[in-house]
Design an enzyme around this catalytic site. Structure first.
Site, PDB file in Angstrom:
ATOM      1  N   HIS A   1       0.798  -1.218   0.000  1.00 41.15           N
ATOM      2  CA  HIS A   1       0.000   0.000   0.000  1.00 41.15           C
ATOM      3  C   HIS A   1       0.830   1.268   0.000  1.00 41.15           C
ATOM      4  O   HIS A   1       0.363   2.326   0.396  1.00 41.15           O
ATOM      5  CB  HIS A   1      -0.954  -0.027   1.194  1.00 41.15           C
ATOM      6  CG  HIS A   1      -1.861  -1.205   1.124  1.00 41.15           C
ATOM      7  ND1 HIS A   1      -2.767  -1.377   0.111  1.00 41.15           N
ATOM      8  CD2 HIS A   1      -1.976  -2.299   1.901  1.00 41.15           C
ATOM      9  CE1 HIS A   1      -3.409  -2.513   0.279  1.00 41.15           C
ATOM     10  NE2 HIS A   1      -2.942  -3.101   1.348  1.00 41.15           N
TER      11      HIS A   1
ATOM     12  N   HIS B   1       1.552 -16.697   7.614  1.00 41.36           N
ATOM     13  CA  HIS B   1       1.974 -15.463   6.966  1.00 41.36           C
ATOM     14  C   HIS B   1       3.189 -14.912   7.715  1.00 41.36           C
ATOM     15  O   HIS B   1       3.672 -15.523   8.661  1.00 41.36           O
ATOM     16  CB  HIS B   1       0.852 -14.412   7.021  1.00 41.36           C
ATOM     17  CG  HIS B   1      -0.040 -14.439   5.842  1.00 41.36           C
ATOM     18  ND1 HIS B   1      -1.165 -15.205   5.780  1.00 41.36           N
ATOM     19  CD2 HIS B   1       0.013 -13.786   4.646  1.00 41.36           C
ATOM     20  CE1 HIS B   1      -1.779 -15.035   4.625  1.00 41.36           C
ATOM     21  NE2 HIS B   1      -1.077 -14.180   3.907  1.00 41.36           N
TER      22      HIS B   1
ATOM     23  N   ASP C   1      -7.048 -16.321  -4.090  1.00 44.51           N
ATOM     24  CA  ASP C   1      -6.517 -17.207  -5.111  1.00 44.51           C
ATOM     25  C   ASP C   1      -6.297 -18.597  -4.521  1.00 44.51           C
ATOM     26  O   ASP C   1      -5.502 -18.761  -3.597  1.00 44.51           O
ATOM     27  CB  ASP C   1      -5.185 -16.623  -5.602  1.00 44.51           C
ATOM     28  CG  ASP C   1      -4.880 -17.035  -7.019  1.00 44.51           C
ATOM     29  OD1 ASP C   1      -5.446 -18.044  -7.479  1.00 44.51           O
ATOM     30  OD2 ASP C   1      -4.077 -16.340  -7.670  1.00 44.51           O
TER      31      ASP C   1
END
Lengths: 378, 378, 378, 378
Positions: free
Chosen positions: A17, A104, A339
């Site tokens: 971002h 993650h 995805d």
């Protein structure tokens, strides 16, 4: 750090971002024809939202060269490139922001940097790979012009569906010898050139997509026409540099060159690649290629091929029981669609990293050959 | 080039028949207790001729520290080490010298350097690894003293005989949690801690030894107590550095971290490692460890484990049809006895390279934590 | 290549007439407050057209951070920055394009890269330094926050007019101890804090400006509050890194640390800096500082000071007899007005490069101190 | 760290009283004739005790190649070299051990490493330079064979006695054009080729020797036949690499290229080096050489020359009032005789470091020229 390569050197910046993502490519030889048109196709192949199988977000990802070329030719100086981020606001993750997402980088970034990772995954965001792909496209062009090198990757496994990648199999050998990037893309959304396996892979992905889950896969890559002599004997063997490059790609879990893990079962008498003189070309070649085009860490002129394992994507919309940052138990579910299989999109990234490694080692070797010729004259 | 690492940095020299092999280790923190006695054991574990299964050549491999320590403590300056070569004469290879040995580095060295490789294989000789093992022993001591890090490798496959390395299997997890180097050595000549698999592995090796052939294998390695936060987000992810290190070991053909190649078949919902707070320690941990102790390229405090594939040794005493340098066909057979399975001897080398990677990334991270604390005070 | 530094690492791109110039700064510690407002002031000090003495071109040079910060704090990841070029058209140099400009890089670029250098001087353009200055501003902020380090450069010579930089002189010592960047700017257009020498320097510059000529000068720089222990014993001595950094600035011709070239005339008995214990602070200090704050390549806590020689600008509007690329004789005169003395504008560049070196060596040393403390506990 | 160079790379180890000092030289092109006989002469020139002017200690300094050559030719792999230390016992410094010696590295090493520096000065000992000189001798041979490069250094100043090093002076130019290492040695113990200045320099040294003091000096070095195109545009300008190399030599305090510090007084109209075509050779040359053979950071084919300032030796047998480690005041006097002027002995070290820089940049540039030719064919 964010730099890769010694002679052909890529440095990247950017996260999800921020204003833009980009890279500086240093060591590109002068006089090479390069414009944005050479770079955009691989960036476009990398984009999400290209098929029903992948996430429908539509990123534009237009690249702009900032420096290092003039009148469409490289100057020999460093090439800056950037791709704007369309959504530059740090996201509001509200509730889900309470959780380090399982598998993650949220938790490890927090511990490493002492500050919560940038929203959207920071440098572990897939957008980070844009800089690599842009740099790889320049390496591609250089290698193609300088030596006719061809680098093509394709999907060879999705979940439990494998195409045959037995190094003795004529069909697999044929694919390694001839497959092109266009053919890979034409083979359908999973980018698998095996027409039997491809539709089963699609089914495998759809199965996990429908259960809000995800599944992993394997990408195989071939490098054709690689000059002989690339790679360094000890720490920087060509396969070591390729392994470094591939394991640096987000979500990759394994690398194998030539016969790889399966090859450990083949006895030396069969695994060794005997030599012969190819009469029509005068080239000294090997009859088999279990070595995967590299012997003693150095390219031998045969096809270099290797495979890279990619885990199932960590972001799934299923509910996952896990802990919040504060330790309390809870249940996390990613919003929106995600995805279910990132493997097909990894293909241009694998190609880019391979290309950067070959360009880097080629430039290194060229500095040697000069003196080699010189001293052998005596 | 012959240098590995950025902050804990190893540079090696030496081939089979030169005066000595050795290394310079730079960046070793000062004040660490180090003498030859800390280094010799791993060199001894690396030596050939330690069991009936391996080649009977008896190398002595005594290491001598040249610099960088005083009164048994490191000074913070570069440490030179060397091991003399006992046989320093370039060998007479007469007839076999006409052949580039299949799947050796003879051909690629000749093409790379324009001069026939040093007799005995040049830098591709296994003796090159002595410098790595010596350097790794220093890294071991540093990591153990500084953070209680433990690094242990073992054989997990020989040919078709595999021990269970399923990351969900309690027995495998138990081995990762507790295995020591002493236990690995006590487990017999193949160095496999699985008491069922080990004798079958011995049989597998003997089978190939008796047919003058060779066979490959897999080494698995665990790193315990690795500090959280090691590894860099993009190109120098911890698994990328480990992959680079492992694929630089002679005869290695593949690397996988955590769930690896098998893991691509596990859907995200099962592959993701959920977090929980371990009450007794206050540590934030993961319930499963498919990630292999690394997330987003950065260590998360769980066990780091990975596997490395080693091909069947290229040197066999069976006759091999192949070509001479001049292109004419012929038959090559290596004289003498040769090691039918190099995998067990690769264990200290795998440990050494792992140790060097962890030491290097630990030093890098430590420079960050200082400022992290500082700025967070504000 | 276009990269400088190991732990705090800067990579730059850009030439005169490309889209933008910029840099990627890697290794910046996380949690540091950084916005464009911290960077712009040094870029503004670097701009041409700030006084009657310098060239009237008015570049805007506004910097934009692309990545690596969020909510005004560094993330620990690489920081991309760019400054747009206002004039992006490759210039039409018509007649003068026939000539390699004397003492410019035109000829050497042509020979190095085999292609005529980018119009406007390619990477040898002064605009290349924008990336350095932006990176240096981040290093400044880090060093100031982390250790209160102050880095201030000033003009100490223009042509034949020198201010006293005798290392024994109380007035010079006082300047080193106290001078600030604001005072340097307030001292007038030549940025010389010696109120006697400054007006004479202005006259010197005006003299050469009026005869369409140029003149060189010397910049002196002081680093205060530098932590003890920075720099590495052998090749990366702190003064060696500073010398590398300074001689990489366009037009620089020399570097000296501490007593420098004049100091070779001082016998050891006077040149040695005796130690004493400073009672009020408990610091171990030196009575004199001929060493310039560095001993054995390592900072000792005293002021680090050094000087950098800058040659007369190569671009002059006077006619110069020289040869064309084709070898034919001719006369070249640069069009327009040109800066007769670049020395004052070099000041923020000298500060930036010094700051980058100190940040880099500080991070390196911090990784060591951790273990130092640890092992000394035993 | 103890490594210098990127493509021609030297790593050194060793201090005064350890077993040996040595180096590993990596990146040496294959096929080059190298034996100890090529390396010993420069080591011998470096030795103390060669004249009445220097210290009478007689070090033997015999070098032994450990690896990287076979039958007297380089293999292309890393070359290990070592020189045994004759006195390997850490010395008993008793009383003087209470003092950090003024302007030595004792204090800074203690603070940097948290442990008292190795007796005899640790890595700041002049013996550290042996590895550099050995590596430089290999670079010399490579450069001479590959391009006829000649590198010669000489003393140009001792204390207040300077020889003329005005870059416009015909006599100085003549020396730069023709001086050989043999002539430098034949010029007497100070190694100054100016027959007027040399005897005065001897007197200067004797004066300080007799008063138990020391004096500094300047070494000037010329590089002839350097290929055009070496050096990189931005951070790794050729003069920046040379400055780094020179300031890394113990006791050096300054570096200047071409016209240097004096040159800042020369206006651009006189300082610029006009071009002309040399008819007899077809070479494009400069009429003057204020640039010192480098423009825009890149070699232009003219003589490269630079000067390096060396401070007065810090070790003097005169009594020096200073402080002990514990802060108490005292008087320190070095025992024995000490070299009153180290400048003449620095000559082979300056040559070695220059040679390493040129070899490194030459290899880098050669990788570029290959593709340059290729793309220009189009």
């Amino acid at each position: 750090m964010s730099t890769f390569g010694s002679f052909f050197r890529v440095t990247t910046y950017g996260e999800s971002h921020c204003k833009s993502v980009g890279c500086i490519v240093d060591g590109v030889p002068p006089g090479l024809d390069i414009t944005e048109a050479d770079i955009q196709p691989q960036l476009t192949r990398r984009r999400p939202g290209q098929s029903k199988l992948s996430t429908p977000r539509n990123e534009k990802d237009r690249v702009f060269i900032q420096s290092g070329t003039e009148y469409g030719k490289t100057l020999g100086t460093s090439i800056g490139m950037l791709v704007a981020n369309e959504d530059q606001r740090p996201k509001d993750y509200s509730e889900t922001d309470l959780y380090p997402r399982p598998s993650h980088a949220d938790f490890t970034y927090l511990k490493k940097y002492g500050t919560k990772a940038s929203s959207g995954g920071g440098r572990s965001s897939a957008r980070e790979t844009i800089g690599r792909v842009a740099a790889g496209a320049i390496a591609d062009k250089f290698l193609e012009k300088a030596n006719g090198v061809e680098i093509v990757a394709f999907t060879s496994q999705i979940g439990q569906v494998k195409m045959n990648r037995d190094v003795q199999d004529p069909k697999f050998i044929e694919i390694l010898n001839t497959i092109t990037r266009d053919e890979v893309d034409a083979a359908g959304p999973v980018r698998c050139p095996d027409s039997e396996a491809a539709p089963k892979m699609v089914e495998e992905i759809e199965k996990y997509r429908d259960s809000k889950d995800s599944i992993g896969g394997v990408v195989t890559c071939v490098i054709r026409n690689c000059p002989i002599g690339l790679g360094e004997p000890v720490f920087d063997k060509l396969e070591a540099l390729l392994a470094h490059a591939m394991l640096s790609i987000p979500a990759s879990k394994g690398f194998e060159i030539g016969s790889g893990f399966e090859g450990v079962q083949i006895p030396g008498s069969k695994h060794n690649d005997p030599f012969y003189l190819e009469e029509e070309t005068g080239r000294f070649r090997t009859k088999t290629n279990n070595s995967g085009g590299i012997q003693g860490g150095i390219s031998n002129g045969e096809n270099i091929y290797f495979s890279v394992a990619f885990k199932s994507a960590a972001t799934i919309s299923q509910e996952q029981p896990t802990a919040q940052y504060n330790g309390s138990k809870g249940v996390l579910a990613a919003k929106g669609r995600h995805d279910p299989a990132v493997t097909p999109r990894a293909i241009p990234i694998v190609e880019a990293m391979a290309s950067i490694v070959i360009a880097d080692t080629l430039l290194m070797q060229k500095s040697r050959e000069y003196t080699q010729t010189l001293f052998n004259k005596e």
